[in-house]
Design a protein around this motif. Structure first.
Motif, PDB file in Angstrom:
ATOM      1  N   CYS A 233       0.842  -1.196   0.000  1.00 21.29           N
ATOM      2  CA  CYS A 233       0.000   0.000   0.000  1.00 21.29           C
ATOM      3  C   CYS A 233       0.876   1.245   0.000  1.00 21.29           C
ATOM      4  O   CYS A 233       1.954   1.250   0.603  1.00 21.29           O
ATOM      5  N   GLU A 236       0.619   6.849   2.102  1.00 24.32           N
ATOM      6  CA  GLU A 236      -0.486   7.688   2.583  1.00 24.32           C
ATOM      7  C   GLU A 236      -1.716   6.870   3.001  1.00 24.32           C
ATOM      8  O   GLU A 236      -2.666   7.417   3.571  1.00 24.32           O
ATOM      9  N   VAL A 237      -1.731   5.565   2.724  1.00 21.84           N
ATOM     10  CA  VAL A 237      -2.852   4.714   3.122  1.00 21.84           C
ATOM     11  C   VAL A 237      -2.657   4.284   4.572  1.00 21.84           C
ATOM     12  O   VAL A 237      -1.699   3.571   4.901  1.00 21.84           O
ATOM     13  N   CYS A 240      -3.984  -0.984   5.831  1.00 19.64           N
ATOM     14  CA  CYS A 240      -3.623  -1.842   4.698  1.00 19.64           C
ATOM     15  C   CYS A 240      -4.862  -2.246   3.902  1.00 19.64           C
ATOM     16  O   CYS A 240      -5.843  -2.739   4.460  1.00 19.64           O
ATOM     17  N   ARG A 241      -4.807  -2.029   2.560  1.00 19.06           N
ATOM     18  CA  ARG A 241      -5.917  -2.413   1.692  1.00 19.06           C
ATOM     19  C   ARG A 241      -5.496  -3.457   0.648  1.00 19.06           C
ATOM     20  O   ARG A 241      -6.318  -3.907  -0.128  1.00 19.06           O
ATOM     21  N   CYS A 242      -4.203  -3.791   0.611  1.00 16.87           N
ATOM     22  CA  CYS A 242      -3.727  -4.717  -0.424  1.00 16.87           C
ATOM     23  C   CYS A 242      -3.846  -6.178  -0.002  1.00 16.87           C
ATOM     24  O   CYS A 242      -3.592  -7.079  -0.791  1.00 16.87           O
TER      25      CYS A 242
END
Length: 296
Positions: A233, A236-237, A240-242
Motif C-alpha cells: 500500500c 499515505e494509506v 492496509c488495503r492490499c
C-alpha cells in the motif's frame, strides 16, 4: 513468447510430458517456429497474439500454466531476415512493427514534432544526444520523408560528435532501440503483461523474465520486489488495503546473467538478465504501483 522456438525445442526435448503454449504477435516468425517444432506438434499450441492481450483475457479452455517464460529480446530473425528495418546495418523499409497494425517507425520519424522525437529517443533509448539527433531528423525532413533504415542510420551518424561515432556502440543503436520500443509498446505494455501473466499462473508456479536493457529490467525487478513484500500500500494509506500477504518468493535475489562462455557462443546474450519468482498467492492491483521503467 516463443519467437523461433529456441527455448521451446530444448524444453520439449528435455521434458517428455511438458506441454507448451507459444505466443507471438509476428505471424511470420511463428510459422518458422511451427516448422522447427513439427516433431512435437502434439504438445504445442500456437497463438498469434500479443502476450499482453493473451494474459489479459486468458482462454477459459486452457489449463492455468505452471511455468511462464518471457524472453523480451528481439529475435535475430527480425534483425537479419524480416526486412522491416530493425537493423541500422541494412537498407530496408523503416517499419519495425512486430505485427501489421499501428504506426511504423517511419511514421514516428516523419510525423513527430522535434521535442516529441527528442523525448522519445531519450526516454526509451537513454541517448544523451537525443536533441541533436531529433534536430537533424526534423531538418532532413524538409528534403523529403525518411523511409529507410540506412538513411536514418546515416543521418544519426552525421548528427553526433565525431568522438561518439567510434565508441563501443554504433551511434544509431539507442535511437533504433527507442523507435522499436515505441512502435511496439514494449515498455508501456510490460507492467500489465507480467501482472496478468502472474495472475494466470498456478499457485506454486514460476514466472521468469529475460530482459535485454535497463528499462525492462527495472520494471521486472520492481514488480517482483513488490510481489515479495507483505504490504505494498502507498505510504499515505493508513490501513492496509492490499491484503497484507506476500504473493511471491523471489527466486533470483540478483539477476542471472550469461557466463563468458555463453557470450562467446551467443553474442546477443551479453546484455541478458533473467529474473524468476514463485507464486504463493494472488496479487492485487497495488502490486503494479511504482514499477515504471524510468530512472529513479
Amino acid at each position: 513468447t516463443m519467437g523461433e522456438g529456441g527455448h521451446s525445442i530444448n524444453f520439449l526435448k528435455t521434458f517428455p510430458s511438458l506441454k507448451i503454449i507459444g505466443l507471438d504477435a509476428d505471424k511470420n516468425i511463428q510459422e518458422r517456429a511451427k516448422l522447427r517444432l513439427e516433431d512435437y506438434s502434439s504438445r504445442v499450441k500456437f497463438y498469434n497474439v500479443w502476450s499482453k492481450d493473451f494474459f489479459e483475457n486468458y482462454p477459459t479452455d486452457l489449463e492455468r500454466p505452471d511455468i511462464i517464460l518471457f524472453d523480451l529480446g528481439i529475435s535475430v530473425f527480425h534483425y537479419e531476415k524480416s526486412g522491416r528495418g530493425f537493423s541500422f546495418r541494412k537498407d530496408e523499409p523503416l517499419d519495425m512493427r512486430l505485427s501489421e497494425s499501428g504506426e511504423s517507425a517511419s511514421d514516428l520519424v516523419n510525423n513527430l514534432r522535434q521535442e516529441e522525437l527528442a523525448s522519445l529517443i531519450f526516454k526509451y533509448g537513454e541517448e544523451k544526444f537525443s536533441r541533436r539527433i531529433a534536430e537533424a531528423i526534423v531538418s532532413s525532413r524538409t528534403w523529403g520523408r525518411i523511409e529507410s533504415s540506412s538513411a536514418l542510420a546515416e543521418l544519426i551518424w552525421s548528427a553526433v560528435p565525431a568522438s561518439y561515432r567510434y565508441g563501443p556502440l554504433h551511434p544509431a543503436t539507442r535511437t533504433f532501440q527507442a523507435l522499436r520500443i515505441a512502435v511496439n509498446g514494449e515498455i508501456e505494455n510490460l507492467p500489465f503483461m507480467i501482472h496478468n501473466a502472474f495472475k494466470s499462473l498456478n499457485v506454486g508456479g514460476k514466472l521468469g523474465v529475460i530482459t535485454f536493457h535497463s528499462l525492462e529490467d527495472r520494471i521486472v525487478k520492481n514488480y517482483f520486489r513488490n510481489l515479495g513484500k507483505k504490504c505494498v500500500c502507498p505510504p499515505e494509506v493508513a490501513v492496509c488495503r492490499c491484503g497484507g500477504v506476500q504473493c511471491a518468493k523471489v527466486i533470483t535475489k540478483k539477476p542471472i546473467i550469461p557466463s563468458d562462455e555463453e557470450i562467446r557462443n551467443n553474442s546477443p546474450s551479453r546484455s541478458a538478465k533473467f529474473r524468476v519468482v514463485k507464486k504463493l498467492s494472488e496479487p492485487s492491483e497495488f502490486h503494479l504501483s511504482g514499477i515504471g521503467g524510468e530512472k529513479e
